[in-house]
Design an enzyme around this catalytic site. Structure first.
Site, PDB file in Angstrom:
ATOM      1  N   LYS A  69       0.822  -1.220   0.000  1.00  0.00           N
ATOM      2  CA  LYS A  69       0.000   0.000   0.000  1.00  0.00           C
ATOM      3  C   LYS A  69       0.856   1.271   0.000  1.00  0.00           C
ATOM      4  O   LYS A  69       0.582   2.211  -0.763  1.00  0.00           O
ATOM      5  CB  LYS A  69      -0.934  -0.025   1.210  1.00  0.00           C
ATOM      6  CG  LYS A  69      -1.774   1.228   1.421  1.00  0.00           C
ATOM      7  CD  LYS A  69      -2.967   0.951   2.304  1.00  0.00           C
ATOM      8  CE  LYS A  69      -2.581   0.261   3.595  1.00  0.00           C
ATOM      9  NZ  LYS A  69      -1.758   1.125   4.479  1.00  0.00           N
ATOM     10  N   THR A  71       3.966   1.529  -0.980  1.00  0.00           N
ATOM     11  CA  THR A  71       4.672   1.570  -2.263  1.00  0.00           C
ATOM     12  C   THR A  71       3.768   2.136  -3.355  1.00  0.00           C
ATOM     13  O   THR A  71       4.200   2.970  -4.169  1.00  0.00           O
ATOM     14  CB  THR A  71       5.148   0.151  -2.636  1.00  0.00           C
ATOM     15  OG1 THR A  71       5.999  -0.336  -1.586  1.00  0.00           O
ATOM     16  CG2 THR A  71       5.900   0.156  -3.950  1.00  0.00           C
ATOM     17  N   ARG A  92       2.446   8.461   7.036  1.00  0.00           N
ATOM     18  CA  ARG A  92       2.773   8.398   8.462  1.00  0.00           C
ATOM     19  C   ARG A  92       4.263   8.116   8.650  1.00  0.00           C
ATOM     20  O   ARG A  92       4.924   7.578   7.777  1.00  0.00           O
ATOM     21  CB  ARG A  92       1.981   7.289   9.150  1.00  0.00           C
ATOM     22  CG  ARG A  92       0.493   7.524   9.207  1.00  0.00           C
ATOM     23  CD  ARG A  92      -0.213   6.333   9.832  1.00  0.00           C
ATOM     24  NE  ARG A  92      -0.052   5.128   9.015  1.00  0.00           N
ATOM     25  CZ  ARG A  92      -0.289   3.898   9.439  1.00  0.00           C
ATOM     26  NH1 ARG A  92      -0.668   3.702  10.694  1.00  0.00           N
ATOM     27  NH2 ARG A  92      -0.145   2.867   8.652  1.00  0.00           N
ATOM     28  N   LYS A 103       7.977  -6.145  10.559  1.00  0.00           N
ATOM     29  CA  LYS A 103       7.852  -5.546   9.235  1.00  0.00           C
ATOM     30  C   LYS A 103       9.171  -5.066   8.648  1.00  0.00           C
ATOM     31  O   LYS A 103       9.356  -5.047   7.440  1.00  0.00           O
ATOM     32  CB  LYS A 103       6.877  -4.357   9.296  1.00  0.00           C
ATOM     33  CG  LYS A 103       5.431  -4.746   9.517  1.00  0.00           C
ATOM     34  CD  LYS A 103       4.539  -3.527   9.628  1.00  0.00           C
ATOM     35  CE  LYS A 103       4.488  -2.735   8.342  1.00  0.00           C
ATOM     36  NZ  LYS A 103       3.583  -1.589   8.418  1.00  0.00           N
ATOM     37  N   ALA A 271      -3.232   1.728  13.086  1.00  0.00           N
ATOM     38  CA  ALA A 271      -4.633   1.678  12.664  1.00  0.00           C
ATOM     39  C   ALA A 271      -5.417   0.569  13.345  1.00  0.00           C
ATOM     40  O   ALA A 271      -6.643   0.594  13.325  1.00  0.00           O
ATOM     41  CB  ALA A 271      -4.716   1.501  11.149  1.00  0.00           C
ATOM     42  N   PHE A 299      -3.389  -0.290   7.349  1.00  0.00           N
ATOM     43  CA  PHE A 299      -3.999  -1.610   7.212  1.00  0.00           C
ATOM     44  C   PHE A 299      -5.142  -1.599   6.182  1.00  0.00           C
ATOM     45  O   PHE A 299      -5.088  -0.852   5.222  1.00  0.00           O
ATOM     46  CB  PHE A 299      -4.455  -2.134   8.577  1.00  0.00           C
ATOM     47  CG  PHE A 299      -3.320  -2.399   9.528  1.00  0.00           C
ATOM     48  CD1 PHE A 299      -2.238  -3.186   9.129  1.00  0.00           C
ATOM     49  CD2 PHE A 299      -3.303  -1.879  10.810  1.00  0.00           C
ATOM     50  CE1 PHE A 299      -1.178  -3.446   9.995  1.00  0.00           C
ATOM     51  CE2 PHE A 299      -2.242  -2.128  11.665  1.00  0.00           C
ATOM     52  CZ  PHE A 299      -1.187  -2.906  11.265  1.00  0.00           C
ATOM     53  N   PHE A 380       2.668  -8.760 -10.055  1.00  0.00           N
ATOM     54  CA  PHE A 380       3.860  -9.593  -9.962  1.00  0.00           C
ATOM     55  C   PHE A 380       3.977 -10.424 -11.247  1.00  0.00           C
ATOM     56  O   PHE A 380       2.970 -10.698 -11.917  1.00  0.00           O
ATOM     57  CB  PHE A 380       3.787 -10.520  -8.747  1.00  0.00           C
ATOM     58  CG  PHE A 380       3.918  -9.795  -7.434  1.00  0.00           C
ATOM     59  CD1 PHE A 380       5.129  -9.766  -6.759  1.00  0.00           C
ATOM     60  CD2 PHE A 380       2.833  -9.127  -6.872  1.00  0.00           C
ATOM     61  CE1 PHE A 380       5.263  -9.098  -5.560  1.00  0.00           C
ATOM     62  CE2 PHE A 380       2.952  -8.454  -5.672  1.00  0.00           C
ATOM     63  CZ  PHE A 380       4.175  -8.436  -5.002  1.00  0.00           C
ATOM     64  N   TRP A 408       6.788  -0.728  -8.016  1.00  0.00           N
ATOM     65  CA  TRP A 408       7.963  -1.251  -7.300  1.00  0.00           C
ATOM     66  C   TRP A 408       9.143  -1.373  -8.264  1.00  0.00           C
ATOM     67  O   TRP A 408      10.267  -1.003  -7.933  1.00  0.00           O
ATOM     68  CB  TRP A 408       7.638  -2.615  -6.681  1.00  0.00           C
ATOM     69  CG  TRP A 408       8.731  -3.132  -5.797  1.00  0.00           C
ATOM     70  CD1 TRP A 408       8.895  -2.944  -4.463  1.00  0.00           C
ATOM     71  CD2 TRP A 408       9.872  -3.917  -6.223  1.00  0.00           C
ATOM     72  NE1 TRP A 408      10.045  -3.549  -4.009  1.00  0.00           N
ATOM     73  CE2 TRP A 408      10.668  -4.157  -5.079  1.00  0.00           C
ATOM     74  CE3 TRP A 408      10.290  -4.436  -7.454  1.00  0.00           C
ATOM     75  CZ2 TRP A 408      11.848  -4.890  -5.120  1.00  0.00           C
ATOM     76  CZ3 TRP A 408      11.481  -5.168  -7.501  1.00  0.00           C
ATOM     77  CH2 TRP A 408      12.245  -5.387  -6.338  1.00  0.00           C
TER      78      TRP A 408
END
Length: 554
Positions: A69, A71, A92, A103, A271, A299, A380, A408
C-alpha cells in the site's frame, strides 16, 4: 537484485531546499534538519485556502503475501507528477517497534520510496521521542501528585493513563512500580503502551495547530477520583509543559521520493489500536500547497479508511475526492485458502474464494461512504492473464475499474494507468457521507460499524465494557466518534477468519474514552497496545558498517 535500502542508498537525493523550490514552497517555511529533511513552519499558512484534491489509498485486509500500500501511494504520487500535476504525498512516520520487529522498514519499496529511508525509519526528526517524553511527563506528574498528598483524591486503583516507549516490549505490558519504600513513590499496578498507541500520538495527529494541541492535551483523562469523576491533565496543570515538549513535533516533516517529488511524513498512530492516519496538519498543509494530495490510511479499509473517513475527515472537515484500494493476486488467493508457499501457481478457484474480501471493501467505500474508487493491483510476474481478468470482471460488476501497477519495479512510470484513472475519478461527482451519526449512542455506533463495515451480525459486550459505556455516557462522552481496536487480518475480530466471513459477532472487551483525541476506543478480541517481538525479530538483520552504512532495514 538490490534490496530496498540498497536502491535508496544508490539514489542521489536533491537538497531539500531544491525539492521545496520545485514544489513552490517558500524558503521562509523551512526549518532544516540536515540537507535532506526539513520541518515546515505552517503558521503563516493558517488563513490560506485549501485548493487540492484529496486521494486516499487503502487496501484489502493485510496478509503475509503483502499488498504494498505504501509503495503504491508513493508510486501514484510520482505518476501524477509525471503527468504534469502539482502533487504532494502525505504518509505516516514508521514506529521503531515494527521496524525492529516483524515488518522492517516502512518507507515504500523498490523504485517507489521516500528518502532518506534510514532516517525516516529510525529517529527521523525526533517527533516520536517528543511524544514519548510528553506522555511520560504526564505519568510523572500524576504519580508525583499522588506522592505529594493526592489533593485531587485520585483513586490509585482506577488510573487509566500508561507510560509508553516506542519499542515492541511485551515485558512492559503489565508492571508494578513505586516500590522501594515510602520516598520512592506509591506502589501500584501500571503498564506501558507503544508510543504510537499513546493518546498523545492521536492528539498530535488530530490537532489543527499549537493552541488546539494544548486544548486537546488538557482534556486527556488520566484516571478517576474516588467519587468516579474524571481527572484530567488540566487538573494536574500539565498541558503547558506537555505542549512545550511538542512545539516542534507538531510541525510537518518535508522529505522527497526517489523521483524528487515532495512528501510530507508526519505522525504515526497504528490503525489497529488507534486511528491510523498521518497528521491533520500535514494533510491540510499539503492541500494548500498542491493540486493533488495522495495520502494513505493504515492496514485494510475496514480499519484505516473507516477511521480516516469517520474520525479524521470529521475533525479536519476533509472531503476526499477518490479512493484507491490496493490488492495483489497473491493476497487474494491467500484469502481464498492457498498456503503462502503455493501462491505463485495459478488458482482461479482460490482467487474466486478470496475476492469477496476485496469486493466488501469496494462496497464499503462506494456504497457506505459514497466515494468513487479504483482497485490498484500491485502486479507480480507470476500473475496470469486469467487471474487478472477474473479480478477485472468481479470489480467491474461492483462499479470499480482495475488498474495494474508496477511501481515497485518502474517507479512513477509504472503507475501512470492508475494515475489516469484517479484523475478521472477526481472529476467524478460524489456524495461523501459518514458511516454513523455522532449523536447516536456508543453502542449504536459500534454496532453500525460492525454491521455495515465488517459485515457482522452483532456485538457481544463484556460486563466491563457495558459498565464503561454506561459511565461514559453518564459523564457526557456519548457523542464522540468511535475508534475500533481490532485485528487487521480479518473483517471480523478473529484473525483466522479470512475472505469475507459471514454470520459472526464481534466481542468488545474494553471501552475507554480518549477525550483529548475526541473519540471512544472500543477494544475487541486480544488486541495489544504493546506488541511483542517475534521469534526472529528484524533487529537481528539490521547492522551498520565502519563507514556508517546501514543494512537490513528492508
Amino acid at each position: 537484485m538490490k534490496t530496498d535500502i540498497e536502491i535508496a542508498q544508490s539514489t542521489q537525493m536533491l537538497p531539500i531546499s531544491e525539492v521545496a523550490r520545485r514544489a513552490h514552497i517558500d524558503e521562509s517555511l523551512l526549518e532544516y534538519y540536515g540537507r535532506y529533511k526539513a520541518k515546515l513552519d505552517i503558521s503563516s499558512l493558517k488563513n490560506q485556502p485549501r485548493k487540492g484534491k484529496l486521494i486516499l489509498v487503502t487496501a484489502i485486509n493485510p496478509t503475509p503475501a503483502g499488498e504494498g500500500k505504501t509503495t503504491v501511494s508513493v508510486g501514484l504520487s510520482d505518476a501524477l507528477s509525471r503527468l504534469g500535476k502539482n502533487t504532494m504525498l502525505c504518509l505516516r512516520e514508521p514506529s521503531l517497534g515494527p521496524v525492529f520487529g516483524i515488518k522492517g522498514g516502512a518507507a515504500g519499496g523498490g523504485m517507489a520510496q521516500v528518502v532518506p529511508m534510514e532516517d525516516i525509519n529510525l529517529h527521523f526528526t525526533g517527533d516520536f521521542h517528543a511524544i514519548g517524553a510528553a506522555n511520560n511527563l504526564l505519568s510523572a506528574m500524576l504519580d508525583n501528585h499522588i506522592q505529594q498528598g493526592n489533593a485531587l483524591d485520585i483513586d490509585v486503583k482506577n488510573i487509566t493513563w500508561k507510560r509508553c516507549v516506542d519499542m515492541n516490549d511485551r515485558q512492559l505490558r503489565n508492571v508494578i512500580d513505586g516500590l522501594g519504600g515510602r520516598m520512592q513513590g506509591v506502589p501500584r499496578e501500571d503498564g506501558f503502551d507503544i508510543t504510537v498507541a499513546s493518546e498523545i500520538m492521536a492528539v498530535l495527529c488530530l490537532a489543527t495547530d499549537l493552541m488546539d494541541l494544548k486544548k486537546r492535551l488538557a482534556r486527556i483523562i488520566v484516571g478517576y477520583n474516588r467519587s468516579g469523576e474524571p481527572v484530567t491533565a488540566h487538573d494536574l496543570k500539565a498541558e503547558g509543559a506537555m505542549t512545550v515538549l511538542l512545539k516542534d513535533a507538531i510541525k510537518p516533516n518535508l522529505v522527497q521520493t526517489l523521483e524528487h517529488n515532495p512528501a510530507i511524513v508526519h505522525g504515526g498512530p497504528f490503525a489497529n489500536i488507534a486511528h491510523g492516519c498521518n497528521s491533520v496538519c500535514a494533510t491540510t498543509t499539503a492541500l494548500k500547497l498542491a493540486d493533488y494530495v495522495v495520502t494513505e490510511a493504515g492496514f485494510g479499509a475496514d480499519l484505516g479508511a473507516e477511521k480516516f473517513l469517520d474520525i479524521k475527515c470529521r475533525a479536519a472537515n476533509l472531503n476526499p475526492d477518490a479512493v484507491v484500494i490496493v490488492a495483489t493476486v497473491k493476497a487474494l488467493k491467500y484469502n481464498g485458502g492457498v498456503p503462502k508457499t503455493e501462491l505463485a501457481q495459478e488458482n482461479l478457484e482460490a482467487l474466486e474464494r478470496g475476492l469477496p474480501n476485496l469486493l466488501k471493501h469496494i462496497e464499503n467505500i462506494s456504497k457506505v461512504f459514497g466515494l468513487p474508487c479504483v482497485v490498484a493491483i500491485n502486479r507480480f510476474v507470476q500473475d496470469t492473464d486469467a487471474e487478472l481478468e477474473l479480478i477485472r470482471q468481479k470489480c467491474r460488476a461492483m462499479g470499480a475499474n482495475v488498474a495494474l501497477t508496477e511501481v515497485w519495479a518502474k517507479g512513477g512510470s509504472g503507475g501512470e494507468e492508475l494515475a489516469e484513472e484517479v484523475l478521472r475519478l477526481c472529476e467524478y461527482p460524489h456524495d461523501f457521507r459518514h458511516c454513523y451519526e455522532l449523536n447516536a449512542g456508543i453502542k449504536e455506533k459500534i454496532e453500525t460499524i460492525v454491521k455495515r463495515i465488517y459485515g457482522g451480525s452483532g456485538v457481544v459486550y463484556s460486563k466491563q465494557a457495558e459498565q464503561s459505556i454506561a459511565a461514559l455516557e453518564r459523564l457526557g462522552y456519548g457523542n464522540l466518534a468511535v475508534c475500533m481496536a481490532k485485528t487487521q487480518y480479518s473483517l471480523s475480530d478473529d484473525p483466522a477468519k479470512l475472505g469475507r466471513p459471514q454470520d459472526f459477532t464481534v466481542s468488545v472487551t474494553k471501552v475507554k474514552v480518549s477525550a483529548g483525541a475526541g473519540f471512544i476506543v472500543a477494544q475487541t478480541g486480544e488486541i495489544m497496545t504493546m506488541p511483542g517481538l517475534p521469534k526472529v525479530p528484524a533487529a537481528e538483520r539490521i547492522d551498520i558498517d565502519e563507514n556508517g552504512t546501514i543494512v537490513g532495514l528492508f
